[in-house]
Design a protein around this motif. Structure first.
Motif, PDB file in Angstrom:
ATOM      1  N   TRP A   1       0.246   0.346  -4.512  1.00  0.00           N
ATOM      2  CA  TRP A   1      -1.029   1.059  -4.692  1.00  0.00           C
ATOM      3  C   TRP A   1      -0.815   2.425  -5.351  1.00  0.00           C
ATOM      4  O   TRP A   1      -1.469   2.723  -6.366  1.00  0.00           O
ATOM      5  CB  TRP A   1      -1.767   1.192  -3.363  1.00  0.00           C
ATOM      6  CG  TRP A   1      -3.049   1.949  -3.480  1.00  0.00           C
ATOM      7  CD1 TRP A   1      -3.233   3.302  -3.305  1.00  0.00           C
ATOM      8  CD2 TRP A   1      -4.341   1.435  -3.830  1.00  0.00           C
ATOM      9  NE1 TRP A   1      -4.536   3.645  -3.515  1.00  0.00           N
ATOM     10  CE2 TRP A   1      -5.243   2.533  -3.838  1.00  0.00           C
ATOM     11  CE3 TRP A   1      -4.822   0.161  -4.134  1.00  0.00           C
ATOM     12  CZ2 TRP A   1      -6.594   2.382  -4.137  1.00  0.00           C
ATOM     13  CZ3 TRP A   1      -6.168   0.009  -4.428  1.00  0.00           C
ATOM     14  CH2 TRP A   1      -7.048   1.111  -4.425  1.00  0.00           C
TER      15      TRP A   1
ATOM     16  N   THR B   1      -7.062  -3.462  -9.594  1.00  0.00           N
ATOM     17  CA  THR B   1      -6.618  -2.091  -9.788  1.00  0.00           C
ATOM     18  C   THR B   1      -6.217  -1.868 -11.245  1.00  0.00           C
ATOM     19  O   THR B   1      -6.140  -2.813 -12.026  1.00  0.00           O
ATOM     20  CB  THR B   1      -5.394  -1.794  -8.905  1.00  0.00           C
ATOM     21  OG1 THR B   1      -4.266  -2.530  -9.405  1.00  0.00           O
ATOM     22  CG2 THR B   1      -5.647  -2.160  -7.449  1.00  0.00           C
TER      23      THR B   1
ATOM     24  N   ASP C   1      -9.513   7.979  -0.131  1.00  0.00           N
ATOM     25  CA  ASP C   1      -8.284   7.582  -0.809  1.00  0.00           C
ATOM     26  C   ASP C   1      -7.907   8.669  -1.813  1.00  0.00           C
ATOM     27  O   ASP C   1      -8.774   9.245  -2.480  1.00  0.00           O
ATOM     28  CB  ASP C   1      -8.502   6.249  -1.537  1.00  0.00           C
ATOM     29  CG  ASP C   1      -7.217   5.659  -2.075  1.00  0.00           C
ATOM     30  OD1 ASP C   1      -6.677   4.743  -1.421  1.00  0.00           O
ATOM     31  OD2 ASP C   1      -6.748   6.107  -3.135  1.00  0.00           O
TER      32      ASP C   1
ATOM     33  N   ASN D   1       0.782  -1.234   0.000  1.00  0.00           N
ATOM     34  CA  ASN D   1       0.000   0.000   0.000  1.00  0.00           C
ATOM     35  C   ASN D   1       0.814   1.285   0.000  1.00  0.00           C
ATOM     36  O   ASN D   1       0.253   2.352  -0.294  1.00  0.00           O
ATOM     37  CB  ASN D   1      -0.971  -0.014   1.180  1.00  0.00           C
ATOM     38  CG  ASN D   1      -2.103  -0.995   0.946  1.00  0.00           C
ATOM     39  OD1 ASN D   1      -2.674  -1.039  -0.138  1.00  0.00           O
ATOM     40  ND2 ASN D   1      -2.404  -1.817   1.937  1.00  0.00           N
TER      41      ASN D   1
END
Length: 461
Positions: free
Chosen positions: A89, A159, A269, A85
């Protein structure tokens, strides 16, 4: 036919697979029930060394076994908070400026994948097929191959997949791609994502890619395809209609006092474009004074990854922008932005979508964005709202009747909001019909069944 083994970073609890409105957990659980199987992964808990190494906790639900393990603090910090992350990410969402890389975190990421694979090996039978989900588990098939597992293994990336020049910013990029090539089938949300993977293989790995997506690279053969994840639209529509007279909906309608409602729902986010969205709503009120006092934006953004610094910063920025804009345009009986930093039940959200005139879904980059699809599905077909959607969401490739926007263009988003709020009923109905047809054609069951047919080497349909 062998069992299906689903592997994901987090495993849904058995109670989370019984919702009537669909969802990813329901789709996966449905596939598992068909042949019997195992859902394996992290429990979501940080535990002691003794608990972590005691073996998976097994819970039986009919023909399905939920198998979970806890992570010790070091593994959580390096595998989850760290490389997954803090590195993958942001890079996968084209935010290299927010990415942080530590060799120890990457070592922990590989170590945890190997440890999880070793735990799963004891649960496998020779004819099982294995379906692995998302960026946390890219090396999982590599780890299983090293354990001697020859089963069919598929991988689906939820993703985006970044263009090669973006991915190259991750120092171990070649190791990651080599690990992806240990799968038999690799699935992506969009043609753009699949094309970026192919581009890397040809340009940087000396691989070959056929027109059908057959790949040879790193001494392996595999195939890729696009599998657009969906929703069960008719179930969502029924749930939204069933709940439109619930107390929370009636209270919202009463508090709006006849004002138009713009709804947004996102995890908190930086990839979601929340600050840009608030500024676009502010620009609407600046440029179209007739809407001041007559439209309200409700932004629901439950917290996520609160122990990662960049997420603390986005929450601070969003609270500041909401306060600043409300300070400009509020009246004694009017607050333009209602920012709610809390979770709501899915059934509540669907009924709130149905009451709104505009769905405002404008991520800076998103693999698919199911909120956009849920918003469309929840609408009253006789009087539907309008979806304003970022062109950088994977859903934009299917929901062509949405009002598409570039989320970096604040003025353009404000104009799109004004257009959506003023759109005639006939146009709204036509757009809704087109989008619903797309949702029904590629629903969540189609996504699941197509992938599994390819993984098993069977024809679909």
């Amino acid at each position: 036919m062998g069992r299906l083994i689903v592997v994901s970073n987090r495993v849904a609890k058995p109670t989370e697979t019984k919702g009537s409105a669909g969802g990813l957990a329901v789709a996966i659980f449905g596939a598992l029930k068909d042949t019997g199987g195992v859902w394996f992964g992290w429990s979501g808990e940080v535990v002691s060394e003794a608990v972590a190494h005691a073996g998976p906790t097994l819970v039986e639900e009919g023909t399905v076994t939920f198998a979970t393990v806890g992570l010790v603090r070091r593994d959580y910090d390096q595998y989850y908070r760290g490389f997954s992350n803090a590195t993958l990410w942001p890079v996968f969402h084209y935010r290299n400026d927010l990415a942080a890389y530590e060799r120890d975190d990457y070592a922990g990421y590989r170590r945890v994948n190997a440890w999880l694979a070793h735990k799963l090996v004891k649960l496998l039978a020779p004819d099982d097929i294995i379906w692995v989900h998302d960026y946390h588990l890219i090396p999982f098939a590599d780890a299983l191959r090293r354990e001697g597992i020859g089963n069919r293994i598929g991988f689906f990336l939820h993703t985006p997949f970044p263009a090669p020049q973006v991915l190259l910013n991750v120092p171990p990029h070649e190791e990651l791609i080599k690990s992806l090539c240990c799968y038999d089938v690799v699935g992506f949300q969009t043609d753009t994502d699949r094309g970026a993977f192919h581009d890397y293989l040809v340009r940087h790995a000396h691989g070959t890619v056929s027109e059908q997506g057959e790949i040879e690279a790193f001494g392996r053969r595999l195939r890729t395809d696009v599998y657009r994840i969906g929703v069960f639209p008719d179930e969502i529509a029924r749930e939204a209609e069933r709940n439109e007279s619930r107390q929370h909906v009636l209270e919202l309608k009463q508090s709006l006092e006849g004002r138009e409602l713009v709804m947004s729902v996102d995890r908190l986010d930086y990839s979601k474009g929340l600050v840009e969205r608030f500024k676009a709503f502010e620009r609407l009120l600046e440029n179209a004074p007739q809407w001041r006092g007559n439209v309200t934006l409700v932004q629901i953004a439950p917290p996520t990854r609160a122990d990662v610094e960049s997420y603390q910063e986005i929450r601070h920025n969003l609270e500041y922008e909401a306060g600043r804009i409300n300070g400009r345009f509020s009246g004694l009986d009017y607050t333009p932005i209602r920012y709610l930093n809390q979770r709501y039940a899915r059934s509540q959200l669907m009924s709130l979508f149905r009451e709104s005139q505009v769905g405002f879904v404008t991520p800076l980059r998103d693999g698919m964005n199911l909120v956009a699809k849920e918003y469309v599905a929840a609408q009253n077909p006789e009087d539907p709202g309008v979806l304003v959607l970022s062109e950088f969401a994977g859903a934009a490739a299917e929901l062509c009747a949405a009002v598409l926007v570039n989320p970096h263009d604040i003025a353009g988003m404000a104009e799109a909001l004004e257009r959506a709020l003023a759109m005639p009923l006939a146009e709204r109905r036509q757009r809704h019909e087109v989008n619903m047809a797309a949702l029904r054609k590629n629903d969540l069951g189609t996504w699941r069944d197509r992938f599994l047919a390819d993984l098993r080497g069977e024809p679909y349909g």
